[in-house]
Scaffold this active site. Structure first.
Site, short mmCIF file in Angstrom:
data_model
loop_
_atom_site.label_atom_id
_atom_site.label_comp_id
_atom_site.label_asym_id
_atom_site.label_seq_id
_atom_site.Cartn_x
_atom_site.Cartn_y
_atom_site.Cartn_z
NE ARG A 1 -10.46 16.94 3.82
CZ ARG A 1 -9.75 17.75 3.05
NH1 ARG A 1 -9.67 19.03 3.35
NH2 ARG A 1 -9.11 17.30 2.01
CG HIS B 1 -10.70 25.84 1.00
ND1 HIS B 1 -10.43 26.33 2.26
CD2 HIS B 1 -10.72 24.48 1.13
CE1 HIS B 1 -10.29 25.33 3.11
NE2 HIS B 1 -10.47 24.19 2.45
CG ASP C 1 -12.62 20.38 1.38
OD1 ASP C 1 -11.75 21.20 1.73
OD2 ASP C 1 -13.44 19.88 2.17
CG HIS D 1 -14.53 24.80 4.57
ND1 HIS D 1 -14.89 24.14 3.42
CD2 HIS D 1 -13.31 24.30 4.92
CE1 HIS D 1 -13.93 23.28 3.09
NE2 HIS D 1 -12.96 23.37 3.98
#
Length: 373
Positions: free
Chosen positions: A341, A169, A171, A325
């Site tokens: 994150r 995917h 983000d 990623h």
């Protein structure tokens, strides 16, 4: 003055009366995440200014001050030694934005950046995103915490029942203005046997530029101008499974299948199995066949991927406009992972028919340089 400063309405870091040490908290308490039942309003459109536009094309502020900078593969991934993200100057941040746009993902080991510094660092690159459902540390809604271990059978069962390639995917592409640069710090890696070596838990990144370049010319031409629907359905399903509150409604958005990066001007593939639901204008069977081909193209593109082995206190900085990623969940029987994150958002995705592929642009530059000598 940072390009992006007047962008967040939630309390500033200076208003935090007690700083949390997330690494210690995770070691002592385990999963410390909170899931507040807070309703957030819909995200409002905003004008994004990319600090990479202020970068030096040679990125001298980074290359002249780092101990070492080296590429991990020809297509994607660069590692930087000898710089602390917590101490970067504004010019170094500008150059980092451009370097990340070009190389996709940049890795910094042995970083002292704490979550409060991380929030301020992230604000430089765009308006920060508060996730609709994921857990965060108390009082730090801009931090998306990551905590997995072998003692959580529900999580283990979920990921072991999925094929790894389903995890690819970029983000939050289901947003109107998805993520630009993203920063992930992995601060705990516990493995068995405990000999100091990391076992499992790697992350793979793939280049959207490379994915586009590896398509045939007829396929490139077919995809250019097409649009796809992106949805957060996987998160809605997860919220229903776990009973977590949805803090902001998920809204499907339509984005171009081939996206132009505003800094490099390069074309990149912009669909992935995580959030892309359908191709606009195609019937269901046509859309499913095309998306399956593109998803397999990304997962199988080992010549435009980099697989990274984490060490504690490493920070990865990647550009979601130019990469995909996939985390490898292969360590549930041998340890745990903790990290956090920060997700700055960027411009609404667009396709410029006058943009070039990376391969085409670099070839033209090389020819021009050769002719000038």
């Amino acid at each position: 003055m940072p390009p992006n400063t007047t962008n967040n309405s939630v309390e500033s870091v200076s208003e935090q009366f007690q700083k949390l040490d997330l690494k210690t908290l995770a070691r002592e308490k385990g999963n410390y995440q909170v899931y507040p039942r807070t309703n957030y309003p819909p995200l409002e459109p905003f004008e994004h200014y990319d600090p990479g536009k202020l970068a030096d094309p040679k990125k001298a502020s980074l290359y002249d001050n780092a101990e070492r900078i080296f590429d991990l593969t020809p297509s994607i991934g660069t590692e930087v030694h000898g710089l602390q993200l917590s101490q970067l100057t504004d010019q170094q941040k500008n150059d980092l934005a451009l370097l990340t746009a070009e190389r996709g993902v940049i890795f910094f080991r042995n970083q002292d950046l704490d979550p409060y510094q991380g929030v301020e660092f992230g604000k430089y690159f765009g308006r920060l995103h508060i996730h609709n459902i994921v857990g965060h540390p108390p009082g730090l809604p801009y931090i998306a915490s990551i905590f997995y271990n072998e003692q959580d059978p529900q999580t283990t069962k979920l990921f072991e029942s999925r094929s790894a390639d389903e995890g690819w995917h970029s983000d939050i592409t289901y947003e109107n203005q998805p993520a630009g640069l993203t920063f992930l710090k992995v601060s705990i890696i516990d493995t068995v046997p405990g000999d100091g070596d990391t076992i499992g838990g790697d992350t793979i990144w793939a280049s959207a530029y490379g994915a586009y370049d590896k398509l045939s010319k007829p396929m490139q031409q077919f995809l250019e101008g097409l649009e796809a629907v992106h949805t957060g359905q996987v998160h809605k399903d997860n919220a229903q499974r776990t009973g977590h509150f949805i803090r902001r409604d998920f809204v499907d958005y339509v984005h171009p299948v081939i996206r132009t990066h505003p800094l490099t001007g390069w074309k990149g593939l912009f669909v992935q199995p995580g959030f892309t639901k359908s191709i606009v204008g195609l019937n269901r069977k046509e859309s499913d066949v095309l998306l399956k081909f593109l998803f397999n193209h990304i997962a199988g593109g080992h010549d435009f991927q980099v697989r990274f082995k984490w060490t504690e206190d490493t920070v990865a900085v990647w550009d979601n406009r130019a990469t995909f990623h996939c985390a490898i969940f292969d360590y549930f029987t041998s340890g745990r992972r903790h990290g956090w994150r920060i997700t700055p958002t960027a411009e609404r995705p667009y396709y410029d028919p006058n943009s070039k592929s990376r391969r085409e642009d670099l070839a033209e530059r090389a020819e021009k340089e050769a002719n000038s000598q």
